[in-house]
Scaffold this motif. Structure first.
Motif, PDB file in Angstrom:
ATOM      1  N   GLY A   1     -21.842 -21.013 -57.900  1.00 22.03           N
ATOM      2  CA  GLY A   1     -21.933 -20.931 -59.364  1.00 22.03           C
ATOM      3  C   GLY A   1     -21.657 -22.256 -60.034  1.00 22.03           C
ATOM      4  N   TYR A   2     -21.830 -22.249 -61.369  1.00 22.29           N
ATOM      5  CA  TYR A   2     -21.681 -23.476 -62.148  1.00 22.29           C
ATOM      6  C   TYR A   2     -20.276 -24.069 -62.032  1.00 22.29           C
ATOM      7  N   LEU A   3     -19.278 -23.238 -61.718  1.00 22.69           N
ATOM      8  CA  LEU A   3     -17.910 -23.757 -61.566  1.00 22.69           C
ATOM      9  C   LEU A   3     -17.872 -24.869 -60.523  1.00 22.69           C
ATOM     10  N   TYR A   4     -18.693 -24.744 -59.501  1.00 24.52           N
ATOM     11  CA  TYR A   4     -18.680 -25.734 -58.412  1.00 24.52           C
ATOM     12  C   TYR A   4     -19.772 -26.773 -58.616  1.00 24.52           C
ATOM     13  N   CYS A   5     -20.966 -26.294 -58.938  1.00 19.41           N
ATOM     14  CA  CYS A   5     -22.096 -27.220 -59.077  1.00 19.41           C
ATOM     15  C   CYS A   5     -23.329 -26.471 -59.562  1.00 19.41           C
ATOM     16  N   ARG A   6     -24.091 -27.089 -60.454  1.00 20.21           N
ATOM     17  CA  ARG A   6     -25.392 -26.535 -60.835  1.00 20.21           C
ATOM     18  C   ARG A   6     -26.409 -26.883 -59.751  1.00 20.21           C
ATOM     19  N   PRO A   7     -27.555 -26.249 -59.747  1.00 22.15           N
ATOM     20  CA  PRO A   7     -28.596 -26.674 -58.804  1.00 22.15           C
ATOM     21  C   PRO A   7     -29.037 -28.106 -59.132  1.00 22.15           C
TER      22      PRO A   7
ATOM     23  N   PRO B   1     -31.103 -31.972 -57.451  1.00 24.14           N
ATOM     24  CA  PRO B   1     -31.997 -32.490 -56.408  1.00 24.14           C
ATOM     25  C   PRO B   1     -31.214 -32.923 -55.158  1.00 24.14           C
ATOM     26  N   ALA B   2     -31.923 -33.012 -54.030  1.00 21.55           N
ATOM     27  CA  ALA B   2     -31.273 -33.295 -52.741  1.00 21.55           C
ATOM     28  C   ALA B   2     -30.474 -34.599 -52.764  1.00 21.55           C
ATOM     29  N   ASP B   3     -31.041 -35.649 -53.366  1.00 22.01           N
ATOM     30  CA  ASP B   3     -30.319 -36.936 -53.329  1.00 22.01           C
ATOM     31  C   ASP B   3     -29.036 -36.876 -54.148  1.00 22.01           C
ATOM     32  N   GLU B   4     -29.072 -36.103 -55.238  1.00 26.01           N
ATOM     33  CA  GLU B   4     -27.872 -35.959 -56.058  1.00 26.01           C
ATOM     34  C   GLU B   4     -26.804 -35.152 -55.313  1.00 26.01           C
ATOM     35  N   LEU B   5     -27.276 -34.141 -54.589  1.00 24.90           N
ATOM     36  CA  LEU B   5     -26.365 -33.335 -53.779  1.00 24.90           C
ATOM     37  C   LEU B   5     -25.647 -34.236 -52.776  1.00 24.90           C
ATOM     38  N   PHE B   6     -26.426 -35.124 -52.187  1.00 28.12           N
ATOM     39  CA  PHE B   6     -25.859 -36.027 -51.190  1.00 28.12           C
ATOM     40  C   PHE B   6     -24.796 -36.932 -51.808  1.00 28.12           C
ATOM     41  N   SER B   7     -25.088 -37.506 -52.984  1.00 27.89           N
ATOM     42  CA  SER B   7     -24.098 -38.430 -53.560  1.00 27.89           C
ATOM     43  C   SER B   7     -22.852 -37.678 -54.037  1.00 27.89           C
ATOM     44  N   ARG B   8     -23.022 -36.440 -54.517  1.00 29.30           N
ATOM     45  CA  ARG B   8     -21.851 -35.635 -54.898  1.00 29.30           C
ATOM     46  C   ARG B   8     -20.954 -35.397 -53.691  1.00 29.30           C
ATOM     47  N   TRP B   9     -21.597 -35.115 -52.575  1.00 31.66           N
ATOM     48  CA  TRP B   9     -20.820 -34.870 -51.361  1.00 31.66           C
ATOM     49  C   TRP B   9     -20.109 -36.169 -50.934  1.00 31.66           C
ATOM     50  N   GLN B  10     -20.850 -37.291 -50.998  1.00 36.72           N
ATOM     51  CA  GLN B  10     -20.240 -38.577 -50.647  1.00 36.72           C
ATOM     52  C   GLN B  10     -19.017 -38.859 -51.510  1.00 36.72           C
ATOM     53  N   ASN B  11     -19.097 -38.482 -52.788  1.00 39.34           N
ATOM     54  CA  ASN B  11     -17.978 -38.706 -53.715  1.00 39.34           C
ATOM     55  C   ASN B  11     -16.906 -37.626 -53.617  1.00 39.34           C
TER      56      ASN B  11
ATOM     57  N   ILE C   1     -18.022 -26.667 -48.370  1.00 40.93           N
ATOM     58  CA  ILE C   1     -19.396 -26.211 -48.548  1.00 40.93           C
ATOM     59  C   ILE C   1     -19.859 -25.547 -47.243  1.00 40.93           C
ATOM     60  N   ILE C   2     -20.515 -24.379 -47.364  1.00 37.23           N
ATOM     61  CA  ILE C   2     -21.025 -23.702 -46.161  1.00 37.23           C
ATOM     62  C   ILE C   2     -22.541 -23.578 -46.199  1.00 37.23           C
ATOM     63  N   GLY C   3     -23.128 -23.890 -47.338  1.00 29.94           N
ATOM     64  CA  GLY C   3     -24.576 -23.781 -47.431  1.00 29.94           C
ATOM     65  C   GLY C   3     -25.078 -24.269 -48.772  1.00 29.94           C
ATOM     66  N   THR C   4     -26.415 -24.307 -48.906  1.00 26.22           N
ATOM     67  CA  THR C   4     -27.009 -24.612 -50.200  1.00 26.22           C
ATOM     68  C   THR C   4     -28.169 -23.646 -50.387  1.00 26.22           C
ATOM     69  N   GLU C   5     -28.398 -23.244 -51.633  1.00 25.89           N
ATOM     70  CA  GLU C   5     -29.568 -22.407 -51.921  1.00 25.89           C
ATOM     71  C   GLU C   5     -30.647 -23.280 -52.531  1.00 25.89           C
ATOM     72  N   ALA C   6     -31.856 -23.198 -51.973  1.00 26.79           N
ATOM     73  CA  ALA C   6     -32.994 -23.946 -52.520  1.00 26.79           C
ATOM     74  C   ALA C   6     -33.586 -23.156 -53.683  1.00 26.79           C
TER      75      ALA C   6
ATOM     76  N   PHE D   1     -34.471 -27.846 -56.098  1.00 28.08           N
ATOM     77  CA  PHE D   1     -33.090 -28.176 -56.415  1.00 28.08           C
ATOM     78  C   PHE D   1     -32.227 -27.386 -55.434  1.00 28.08           C
ATOM     79  N   TYR D   2     -31.007 -27.859 -55.235  1.00 25.55           N
ATOM     80  CA  TYR D   2     -30.118 -27.183 -54.289  1.00 25.55           C
ATOM     81  C   TYR D   2     -28.782 -26.902 -54.957  1.00 25.55           C
ATOM     82  N   GLN D   3     -28.280 -25.673 -54.745  1.00 26.18           N
ATOM     83  CA  GLN D   3     -26.969 -25.330 -55.276  1.00 26.18           C
ATOM     84  C   GLN D   3     -26.024 -24.997 -54.119  1.00 26.18           C
ATOM     85  N   PRO D   4     -24.870 -25.667 -54.073  1.00 27.56           N
ATOM     86  CA  PRO D   4     -23.927 -25.439 -52.973  1.00 27.56           C
ATOM     87  C   PRO D   4     -23.365 -24.015 -52.963  1.00 27.56           C
ATOM     88  N   GLN D   5     -23.094 -23.540 -51.763  1.00 27.23           N
ATOM     89  CA  GLN D   5     -22.391 -22.278 -51.552  1.00 27.23           C
ATOM     90  C   GLN D   5     -21.086 -22.635 -50.842  1.00 27.23           C
TER      91      GLN D   5
END
Ligand code: C2E
Ligand code: CA
Ligand code: CA
Length: 295
Positions: free
Chosen positions: A271-277, A279-289, A67-72, A55-59
């Motif tokens: 942190g959870y304020l921005y996004c929980r960890p 999966p990669a595809d979900e991260l992608f669609s969140r960014w797209q939205n 977004i400057i990074g993601t933690e795996a 899972f990936y959590q945005p930084q």
């Protein structure tokens, strides 16, 4: 035989409690040891069957809101038990050395998955990987796996960050320094995880080539009400600034947390304020939205 076995178990428990300590054997220890053995066997099986997912959590950058990074963060999905938390199996994996194989898989998978996302248009931000002390003790192997993963996935070393806990740095200073300098030389970013909870020797901050301090979430939780937490976090940020190290606060859950960190000049948040960890595809669609911002 039984006496020796039980004494051994008691010693094991004493070691777990830290140094200068003793424990009497209790029958419950048998049960614990048994459960541990079960989990260890299950973990070996999970490695063979590849029951893991990242899972990936945005930084996020507090100044720009980007977004400057993601933690795996690894997840174990057991067919019977469902998800087993890394907090439960990573310590066991470290004790048994199984973290070696798991860690190799994490590095390979994170580089591969992030490369795929970035080829689809996701911003070219860093992926941060948690590396345990065991992996550092096998530094040559670690360096080989990282290089090979970067080559195989055509992923850039500049977009890779390693998160190390303070325990890594106290192991064998000369050896560790060599490994860290080599990683840094490849262009990899180095972050100290859970900062403030470990061995609290600040000397390593000047000895080791560190780019980012991650303030542990235990300091952030009550940051708006607890005067000591406030003082500790402000001091860490001020110290890091003087040392020209960037600061990332973990476990940011509320706008009040964010406001305080912003007022202190903290660089990055997670942190959870921005996004929980996720999966990669979900991260992608969140960014797209356009859902990945600090608001
Ligand atoms: P960590 O590296 O300190 O990771 C941060 C943990 O905090 C993650 O727990 C994350 O899900 C959680 N978290 C993130 N934001 C918030 C928040 O706003 N509030 C709260 N309460 N928690 C938040 P997770 O994913 O359960 O991982 C637990 C630990 O397991 C990690 O702590 C790390 O030490 C270890 N771990 C996870 N994946 C790996 C891995 O691939 N390799 C190694 N060696 N360790 C890993
Ligand atoms: Ca981490
Ligand atoms: Ca952490």
């Amino acid at each position: 035989d039984e006496l020796l076995r039980n004494a051994d178990m008691a010693m094991y428990h004493a070691k777990e409690e830290g140094k200068n300590n003793f424990q009497f054997f209790m029958p419950a220890m048998n049960k614990q040891a048994h459960n541990r053995l079960l989990l260890e066997n299950k973990l070996r099986n999970a490695i063979e069957q590849n029951h893991f997912q990242l899972f990936y959590q945005p930084q996020m950058d507090l100044k720009t809101g980007d977004i400057i990074g993601t933690e795996a963060l690894i997840r174990w999905f057991d067919p019977e038990q469902g998800m087993i938390s890394p907090a439960e199996f990573i310590p066991l994996a470290e004790d048994t050395g199984l973290i070696g194989q798991i860690g190799d898989w994490v590095i390979k998978t994170a580089c591969g998955e992030m490369k795929i996302l970035q080829d689809k248009g996701f911003p070219k931000v860093k992926v941060a990987i948690n590396v345990s002390a065991f992996q550092f003790r096998h530094g040559k192997h670690l360096a080989r796996v990282i290089s090979q993963s970067l080559v195989d996935s055509e992923y850039s070393a500049e977009l890779l960050a390693l998160e190390l806990t303070e325990s890594v740095l106290i192991d064998d200073i000369k050896e560790t320094l060599g490994i860290l300098n080599a990683m840094r030389g490849m262009g990899i970013t180095l972050a100290i995880d859970d900062f403030g909870t470990g061995y609290s020797s600040l000397s390593y901050l000047k000895q080791f080539p560190i780019d980012i301090l991650k303030i542990d979430q235990s300091f952030i939780r009550d940051i708006t009400t607890d005067m000591s937490d406030k003082a500790i976090v402000s001091a860490i940020i001020a110290m890091a600034k003087q040392l020209e190290i960037d600061v990332l606060a973990e476990g940011v859950e509320t706008l009040e947390h964010q406001a305080f960190l912003q007022s202190q000049g903290c660089d990055y948040v997670q942190g959870y304020l921005y996004c929980r960890p996720i999966p990669a595809d979900e991260l992608f669609s969140r960014w797209q939205n356009k859902e990945l911002t600090t608001g």
